[in-house]
Design a protein around this motif. Structure first.
Motif, mmCIF file in Angstrom:
data_model
loop_
_atom_site.group_PDB
_atom_site.id
_atom_site.type_symbol
_atom_site.label_atom_id
_atom_site.label_comp_id
_atom_site.label_asym_id
_atom_site.label_seq_id
_atom_site.Cartn_x
_atom_site.Cartn_y
_atom_site.Cartn_z
ATOM 1 N N ARG A 168 0.719 -1.034 -0.057
ATOM 2 C CA ARG A 168 -0.022 0.034 0.096
ATOM 3 C C ARG A 168 0.847 1.388 0.024
ATOM 4 N NH1 ARG A 168 -3.077 -2.794 3.760
ATOM 5 N NH2 ARG A 168 -2.135 -1.834 5.606
ATOM 6 N N GLU A 169 1.926 1.415 0.744
ATOM 7 C CA GLU A 169 2.881 2.421 0.856
ATOM 8 C C GLU A 169 3.598 2.819 -0.452
ATOM 9 O OE1 GLU A 169 4.333 1.955 5.405
ATOM 10 O OE2 GLU A 169 5.817 1.717 3.941
ATOM 11 N N GLN A 170 3.860 1.438 -1.255
ATOM 12 C CA GLN A 170 4.289 2.007 -2.454
ATOM 13 C C GLN A 170 3.339 1.927 -3.661
ATOM 14 O OE1 GLN A 170 7.845 1.923 -2.633
ATOM 15 N NE2 GLN A 170 7.281 1.683 -0.454
ATOM 16 N N GLY A 171 2.168 2.053 -3.452
ATOM 17 C CA GLY A 171 0.936 2.231 -4.287
ATOM 18 C C GLY A 171 0.786 0.941 -5.265
ATOM 19 N N ASN A 226 -1.238 -2.079 -6.317
ATOM 20 C CA ASN A 226 -2.629 -2.508 -6.090
ATOM 21 C C ASN A 226 -2.702 -3.877 -6.249
ATOM 22 O OD1 ASN A 226 -5.304 -2.545 -6.144
ATOM 23 N ND2 ASN A 226 -5.668 -2.405 -8.283
#
Length: 335
Positions: free
Chosen positions: A325-328, A330
């Motif tokens: 999530r922190e890295q985006g 999905n």
């Protein structure tokens, strides 16, 4: 993959050093994590040592974690160690892991669900090698009614379960269609060269060492069998972990035709006993240093490698999900 005695000794010596290092740091207050890998002669063990070395170089001082890679007989033993709390990380065959989680096959009615996945590592490509006099259709159906000896690998080989999944899906009976021999890589090569078996199956990363040796020595007398599109659909109908794999012509010496076969991933899993914080740190460290594993991973692009998790029907650990999530990224955990 086969290794020379000197290389084997080097890796075993290094693994012994890592174990002593782990014991020393444990006494000094570090938290020790056991990483179950595979047979010490294989590529998975060396990969596990390499991964543990990376993790230790970044996490021992900052997070007080020490990861020790141990050699095992493969996925079956690794799942057993995880279930008994004697392992914290493991390299598993995606096929075996999925069967264990679902309680299927060898694990029928005994699901092992105390593990979560954090990475898809590399694909194991299945090579069905048969002597030319037994080739009729040029696909895996040539094993039906073979009535000859055929090597499936050693009894402790972690790929036996995956092979059984293929045979079950395609109605190939290893008891009646051929005489199953359980020979390790080197004995399988020797038996093929001496015409003691009609063929053998080898599974691993491409190029596969045993297959390379066979085609270099007997390439004009042996063939790789295809897995057709229909056969692949049957195999993958209840198990989405399989993929198509094309062996281009001349992937091996004297292999002058393209061959379509199947592959499945090896995955990196963690025990659900580990805290979310520890798994977050393990995941972060691994994905931030992917270029160091360019010789073994399917991709060193973090987003691409993490994306492969969506195709594995196993839960993604919450600690790993936090990092994604922190890295985006999905990443949808299937469970």
């Amino acid at each position: 993959m086969l290794v020379s005695p000197s290389s084997k000794l080097l890796w075993l010596s290094f693994a012994t050093f890592m174990l002593v290092f782990a014991l020393f740091t444990s006494e000094a207050g570090a938290r020790s994590l056991i990483f179950a890998t595979a047979n010490s002669e294989g590529a998975d063990f060396r990969a596990g040592v390499k991964i543990s070395t990376l993790l230790n170089s970044h996490l021992t001082e900052s997070e007080n974690l020490v990861v020790t890679a141990i050699n095992t007989t493969g996925s079956g033993e690794n799942i057993h160690l995880l279930s008994e709390g004697r392992s914290d990380l493991a390299i598993l065959s995606g096929v075996t892991a999925l069967q264990a989680y679902r309680g299927q096959g060898f694990y029928l009615d005994r699901p092992m669900q105390n593990m979560s996945v954090i990475a898809v590592l590399w694909n194991n490509v299945v090579h069905f090698v048969v002597r030319n006099e037994f080739v009729k259709n040029k696909d895996i159906n040539d094993l039906k009614g073979l009535a000859q000896s055929f090597s499936l690998g050693g009894m402790k080989n972690g790929t036996l379960g995956s092979e059984q999944v293929i045979f079950d899906a395609l109605d190939i009976n290893k008891h009646t269609d051929f005489t199953a021999r359980y020979l390790d890589f080197s004995p399988s090569i020797d038996a093929l060269l001496k015409n003691q078996v009609a063929g053998a199956v080898f599974t691993g990363r491409v190029p596969h060492e045993a297959t390379m040796q066979l085609f270099a020595a007997e390439g004009d007398r042996i063939s790789l069998l295809n897995v057709t599109a229909d056969q692949y659909q049957k195999l993958n109908s209840n198990n989405g972990v399989w993929s198509r794999h094309i062996l281009k012509a001349w992937s091996y010496r004297n292999q002058n035709e393209e061959v379509s076969t199947v592959a499945y991933p090896n995955i990196l899993v963690v025990s659900n006993r580990l805290t979310d914080a520890d798994v977050y740190q393990l995941t972060k460290c691994f994905y931030e240093h992917l270029p160091q594993f360019s010789d073994m991973l399917e991709s060193t692009d973090a987003a691409e490698l993490a994306g492969g998790l969506s195709g594995v029907d196993l839960p993604v650990h919450p600690g790993a999900q936090r990092y994604f999530r922190e890295q985006g990224f999905n990443i949808v955990s299937p469970r």
